[in-house]
Design an enzyme around this catalytic site. Structure first.
Site, PDB file in Angstrom:
ATOM      1  N   ARG A 264       0.858  -1.182   0.000  1.00 47.42           N
ATOM      2  CA  ARG A 264       0.000   0.000   0.000  1.00 47.42           C
ATOM      3  C   ARG A 264       0.900   1.240   0.000  1.00 47.42           C
ATOM      4  O   ARG A 264       2.028   1.201   0.485  1.00 47.42           O
ATOM      5  CB  ARG A 264      -0.881   0.013   1.250  1.00 47.42           C
ATOM      6  CG  ARG A 264      -1.926  -1.073   1.257  1.00 47.42           C
ATOM      7  CD  ARG A 264      -2.663  -1.134   2.599  1.00 47.42           C
ATOM      8  NE  ARG A 264      -3.606  -2.233   2.582  1.00 47.42           N
ATOM      9  CZ  ARG A 264      -3.300  -3.492   2.892  1.00 47.42           C
ATOM     10  NH1 ARG A 264      -2.065  -3.809   3.263  1.00 47.42           N
ATOM     11  NH2 ARG A 264      -4.220  -4.436   2.843  1.00 47.42           N
TER      12      ARG A 264
ATOM     13  N   LYS B 213      -1.224  -1.148   7.849  1.00 46.00           N
ATOM     14  CA  LYS B 213      -2.641  -1.480   7.994  1.00 46.00           C
ATOM     15  C   LYS B 213      -2.857  -2.790   8.764  1.00 46.00           C
ATOM     16  O   LYS B 213      -3.724  -2.877   9.620  1.00 46.00           O
ATOM     17  CB  LYS B 213      -3.325  -1.567   6.631  1.00 46.00           C
ATOM     18  CG  LYS B 213      -4.806  -1.855   6.721  1.00 46.00           C
ATOM     19  CD  LYS B 213      -5.487  -1.821   5.371  1.00 46.00           C
ATOM     20  CE  LYS B 213      -6.971  -2.120   5.518  1.00 46.00           C
ATOM     21  NZ  LYS B 213      -7.654  -2.056   4.236  1.00 46.00           N
TER      22      LYS B 213
ATOM     23  N   HIS C 169      -3.292   3.110  -5.443  1.00 45.94           N
ATOM     24  CA  HIS C 169      -3.728   1.732  -5.216  1.00 45.94           C
ATOM     25  C   HIS C 169      -3.666   0.906  -6.503  1.00 45.94           C
ATOM     26  O   HIS C 169      -3.633  -0.324  -6.451  1.00 45.94           O
ATOM     27  CB  HIS C 169      -5.128   1.717  -4.610  1.00 45.94           C
ATOM     28  CG  HIS C 169      -5.323   0.626  -3.608  1.00 45.94           C
ATOM     29  ND1 HIS C 169      -4.578   0.529  -2.450  1.00 45.94           N
ATOM     30  CD2 HIS C 169      -6.149  -0.432  -3.613  1.00 45.94           C
ATOM     31  CE1 HIS C 169      -4.954  -0.528  -1.784  1.00 45.94           C
ATOM     32  NE2 HIS C 169      -5.900  -1.144  -2.457  1.00 45.94           N
TER      33      HIS C 169
ATOM     34  N   ARG D 142      -0.680  -1.585  -6.555  1.00 49.27           N
ATOM     35  CA  ARG D 142      -0.939  -2.828  -5.825  1.00 49.27           C
ATOM     36  C   ARG D 142      -1.864  -3.747  -6.634  1.00 49.27           C
ATOM     37  O   ARG D 142      -1.622  -4.941  -6.749  1.00 49.27           O
ATOM     38  CB  ARG D 142      -1.563  -2.437  -4.484  1.00 49.27           C
ATOM     39  CG  ARG D 142      -1.862  -3.541  -3.539  1.00 49.27           C
ATOM     40  CD  ARG D 142      -2.246  -2.898  -2.184  1.00 49.27           C
ATOM     41  NE  ARG D 142      -3.103  -3.751  -1.396  1.00 49.27           N
ATOM     42  CZ  ARG D 142      -2.675  -4.742  -0.630  1.00 49.27           C
ATOM     43  NH1 ARG D 142      -1.394  -5.002  -0.557  1.00 49.27           N
ATOM     44  NH2 ARG D 142      -3.517  -5.463   0.059  1.00 49.27           N
TER      45      ARG D 142
ATOM     46  N   HIS E 235      -5.046 -10.479   2.038  1.00 46.27           N
ATOM     47  CA  HIS E 235      -6.505 -10.512   2.052  1.00 46.27           C
ATOM     48  C   HIS E 235      -6.970 -11.678   2.918  1.00 46.27           C
ATOM     49  O   HIS E 235      -6.243 -12.649   3.118  1.00 46.27           O
ATOM     50  CB  HIS E 235      -7.052 -10.682   0.633  1.00 46.27           C
ATOM     51  CG  HIS E 235      -6.960  -9.452  -0.191  1.00 46.27           C
ATOM     52  ND1 HIS E 235      -7.108  -9.460  -1.552  1.00 46.27           N
ATOM     53  CD2 HIS E 235      -6.744  -8.147   0.142  1.00 46.27           C
ATOM     54  CE1 HIS E 235      -6.986  -8.236  -2.026  1.00 46.27           C
ATOM     55  NE2 HIS E 235      -6.768  -7.420  -1.010  1.00 46.27           N
TER      56      HIS E 235
ATOM     57  N   TYR F  68     -11.062  -7.827  -5.946  1.00 46.81           N
ATOM     58  CA  TYR F  68     -10.004  -6.823  -5.940  1.00 46.81           C
ATOM     59  C   TYR F  68      -9.266  -6.767  -7.277  1.00 46.81           C
ATOM     60  O   TYR F  68      -8.913  -5.708  -7.765  1.00 46.81           O
ATOM     61  CB  TYR F  68      -9.030  -7.184  -4.819  1.00 46.81           C
ATOM     62  CG  TYR F  68      -7.963  -6.175  -4.532  1.00 46.81           C
ATOM     63  CD1 TYR F  68      -8.211  -5.101  -3.698  1.00 46.81           C
ATOM     64  CD2 TYR F  68      -6.690  -6.324  -5.063  1.00 46.81           C
ATOM     65  CE1 TYR F  68      -7.227  -4.189  -3.399  1.00 46.81           C
ATOM     66  CE2 TYR F  68      -5.695  -5.413  -4.775  1.00 46.81           C
ATOM     67  CZ  TYR F  68      -5.972  -4.344  -3.942  1.00 46.81           C
ATOM     68  OH  TYR F  68      -4.986  -3.445  -3.658  1.00 46.81           O
TER      69      TYR F  68
END
Length: 187
Positions: A38, A66, A135, A138, A161, A170
């Site tokens: 990220r 995160k 993003h 990624r 994830h 995603y």
């Protein structure tokens, strides 16, 4: 919602544009598409995280902001070239932020907003129509890992994830992707 860069020619054009425009911005993009990190983790990187004082390190190690999870990934050949170009251009101190703000003498990184502006401007310049932001780097890593046949379970793990369903959503797998699977199978 931002997209991965699905067209390899557009991806290469973007890399070429950034390489010519700014070694710093190019390295940021290369770290992004090489690591599945990220932007918050990318912007925290310091020179010492990628450079041993004489040459690029073999791996980059960090704890993701995160998730708090430990992450290690190898420095690929393409990423190594971007690191060497960057070091030749800037020759920064080991304690400097890699993606330094021009206002901070290496003591602070660029903002997430500035990183997003850099990428979206570059994407506009090379003619990418889909919405591109930080993003997207990624997502591009995940998309191309999938396209090159890597298992969704491994991609899920790399992206941290919690489910394969989340990873599939995603990646933005399109009907064209599914059509390609059917055509390739041709049983």
């Amino acid at each position: 919602m931002v997209s991965p860069i699905r067209d390899i020619k557009q991806l290469e054009l973007l890399k070429m544009y950034l390489r010519e425009k700014s070694k710093r911005d190019n390295l940021m993009f290369m770290v992004g598409i090489s690591s599945a990190l990220r932007i918050s983790d990318i912007l925290k990187l310091k020179v010492k995280d990628i450079w041993d004082g004489k040459m690029p390190k073999d791996f980059i190690y960090l704890h993701e902001e995160k998730t708090g999870k430990y992450k290690r990934f190898p420095i690929t050949d393409n990423l190594e070239k971007a690191i060497i170009d960057y070091m030749k251009e800037y020759n920064p101190k080991q304690e400097s932020y890699l993606f330094f703000s021009r206002n901070g003498n290496g003591n602070k990184p660029i903002s997430r907003q500035q990183a997003a502006y850099i990428l979206s401007s570059a994407a506009d310049f090379v003619g990418i129509k889909e919405p591109i932001s930080t993003h997207s780097m990624r997502k591009t890593w995940g998309y191309w890992a999938y396209k090159r046949g890597h298992s969704l379970a491994l991609i899920m793990e790399a992206l941290n994830h919690s489910s394969i369903g989340m990873t599939k959503k995603y990646l933005g797998i399109t009907q064209e992707d599914l059509d390609g699977v059917y055509r390739e199978m041709n049983l």
